[in-house]
Design a protein around this motif. Structure first.
Motif, PDB file in Angstrom:
ATOM      1  N   GLY A 147      17.494   1.117   5.260  1.00 58.41           N
ATOM      2  CA  GLY A 147      16.453  -0.413   4.230  1.00 58.41           C
ATOM      3  C   GLY A 147      15.350  -0.459   5.896  1.00 58.41           C
ATOM      4  O   GLY A 147      15.085  -0.166   6.423  1.00 58.41           O
ATOM      5  N   ALA A 148      14.555  -1.103   4.939  1.00 56.88           N
ATOM      6  CA  ALA A 148      13.606  -2.092   6.077  1.00 56.88           C
ATOM      7  C   ALA A 148      13.566  -3.225   6.368  1.00 56.88           C
ATOM      8  O   ALA A 148      14.150  -4.109   5.676  1.00 56.88           O
ATOM      9  N   VAL A 149      12.135  -3.914   7.649  1.00 58.21           N
ATOM     10  CA  VAL A 149      12.234  -5.364   7.305  1.00 58.21           C
ATOM     11  C   VAL A 149      11.014  -5.729   7.444  1.00 58.21           C
ATOM     12  O   VAL A 149      10.042  -5.189   7.821  1.00 58.21           O
ATOM     13  N   TYR A 150      11.643  -6.788   6.363  1.00 63.80           N
ATOM     14  CA  TYR A 150      10.049  -7.559   5.621  1.00 63.80           C
ATOM     15  C   TYR A 150       9.870  -9.051   6.737  1.00 63.80           C
ATOM     16  O   TYR A 150      10.847  -9.984   6.609  1.00 63.80           O
ATOM     17  N   ALA A 151       9.360  -9.509   7.368  1.00 62.50           N
ATOM     18  CA  ALA A 151       8.989 -10.730   7.893  1.00 62.50           C
ATOM     19  C   ALA A 151       6.819 -10.531   7.769  1.00 62.50           C
ATOM     20  O   ALA A 151       6.306 -10.146   7.555  1.00 62.50           O
ATOM     21  N   GLY A 152       7.062 -12.145   7.901  1.00 60.52           N
ATOM     22  CA  GLY A 152       6.582 -12.539   7.192  1.00 60.52           C
ATOM     23  C   GLY A 152       5.606 -12.436   5.803  1.00 60.52           C
ATOM     24  O   GLY A 152       6.261 -12.016   5.664  1.00 60.52           O
ATOM     25  N   SER A 153       3.994 -13.588   6.255  1.00 59.86           N
ATOM     26  CA  SER A 153       3.489 -13.098   4.769  1.00 59.86           C
ATOM     27  C   SER A 153       3.263 -11.547   4.709  1.00 59.86           C
ATOM     28  O   SER A 153       3.734 -11.401   3.126  1.00 59.86           O
ATOM     29  N   THR A 154       3.261 -10.529   5.634  1.00 64.30           N
ATOM     30  CA  THR A 154       3.214  -9.057   4.912  1.00 64.30           C
ATOM     31  C   THR A 154       4.143  -8.397   4.364  1.00 64.30           C
ATOM     32  O   THR A 154       4.530  -8.130   3.239  1.00 64.30           O
ATOM     33  N   GLN A 180       7.724  -7.113   0.204  1.00 60.35           N
ATOM     34  CA  GLN A 180       9.263  -7.240  -0.438  1.00 60.35           C
ATOM     35  C   GLN A 180       9.097  -7.261  -1.995  1.00 60.35           C
ATOM     36  O   GLN A 180       9.478  -6.856  -3.007  1.00 60.35           O
ATOM     37  N   ALA A 181       8.516  -8.101  -2.719  1.00 57.46           N
ATOM     38  CA  ALA A 181       7.729  -8.733  -3.643  1.00 57.46           C
ATOM     39  C   ALA A 181       7.007  -7.631  -4.892  1.00 57.46           C
ATOM     40  O   ALA A 181       7.492  -6.499  -5.452  1.00 57.46           O
ATOM     41  N   ALA A 182       6.885  -6.700  -3.884  1.00 60.13           N
ATOM     42  CA  ALA A 182       5.821  -5.168  -4.367  1.00 60.13           C
ATOM     43  C   ALA A 182       6.732  -3.768  -4.858  1.00 60.13           C
ATOM     44  O   ALA A 182       7.078  -3.264  -5.197  1.00 60.13           O
ATOM     45  N   ALA A 183       8.090  -3.627  -3.724  1.00 59.16           N
ATOM     46  CA  ALA A 183       9.504  -3.103  -4.023  1.00 59.16           C
ATOM     47  C   ALA A 183       9.964  -3.617  -4.992  1.00 59.16           C
ATOM     48  O   ALA A 183      10.616  -3.309  -5.551  1.00 59.16           O
TER      49      ALA A 183
END
Length: 171
Positions: free
Chosen positions: A57-64, A69-72
């Motif tokens: 998996g991947a970790v999504y942190a902050g606005s970036t 995550q929204a794009a994925a």
């Protein structure tokens, strides 16, 4: 033979001997150097290794991270929609014209045409039975209805929308 001929032969023999030793030294050095190089990896083995050690998996942190995550999520939804028949449309007429009309216009395989007389007994069984026979398939005395009209990429909602459209458009 003269003295200077013997002197030439001695020096020539020494030069040839020296060149032979240098050649043997280079051969041994090349063999040792070649032994230290890693062997070439088979591309399929490298691919298996990359797949085995790839992150789960991947970790999504902050606005970036939220944007990524929204794009994925959007990419996953687009990929899922492309796997659904007819772009996921719930317009029964589109699905009927592209898939169902082949049998239900001509009556092939015992399929009922879009006339009220052909559908009256079926409608009397209820819409849930119509949906179930359309989704799961049905073999009756009059003919065969393949599951989802023979297109497994259709969703249950698409099949139900098409059945509703057919019942609403009986003549």
């Amino acid at each position: 033979m003269r003295n200077y001929d013997l002197e030439f032969l001695k020096r020539f023999s020494l030069v040839i001997g020296f060149l032979v030793l240098v050649t043997l030294g280079l051969i041994v050095g090349a063999a040792l150097l070649h032994g230290t190089l890693p062997p070439e990896v088979d591309p399929s083995a490298a691919k298996r290794t990359e797949n085995r050690i790839a992150p789960v998996g991947a970790v999504y942190a902050g606005s970036t991270g939220a944007a990524a995550q929204a794009a994925a999520t959007a990419a996953a939804a687009a990929a899922a929609a492309s796997q659904v028949a007819y772009g996921g449309t719930l317009d029964g007429s589109v699905i009927y014209q592209n898939l169902c009309s082949g049998c239900h216009t001509s009556g092939a395989g015992g399929a009922p045409t879009l006339t009220a007389a052909a559908w009256s007994a079926r409608i009397a069984q209820g819409t849930e039975t119509l949906y179930r026979h359309s989704i799961e398939g049905f073999t009756g005395s009059a003919g065969v209805m393949p599951a989802k009209g023979g297109n497994p990429a259709l969703t249950d909602e698409q099949v139900q929308a098409t059945v509703d459209w057919m019942v609403d458009n009986l003549q």
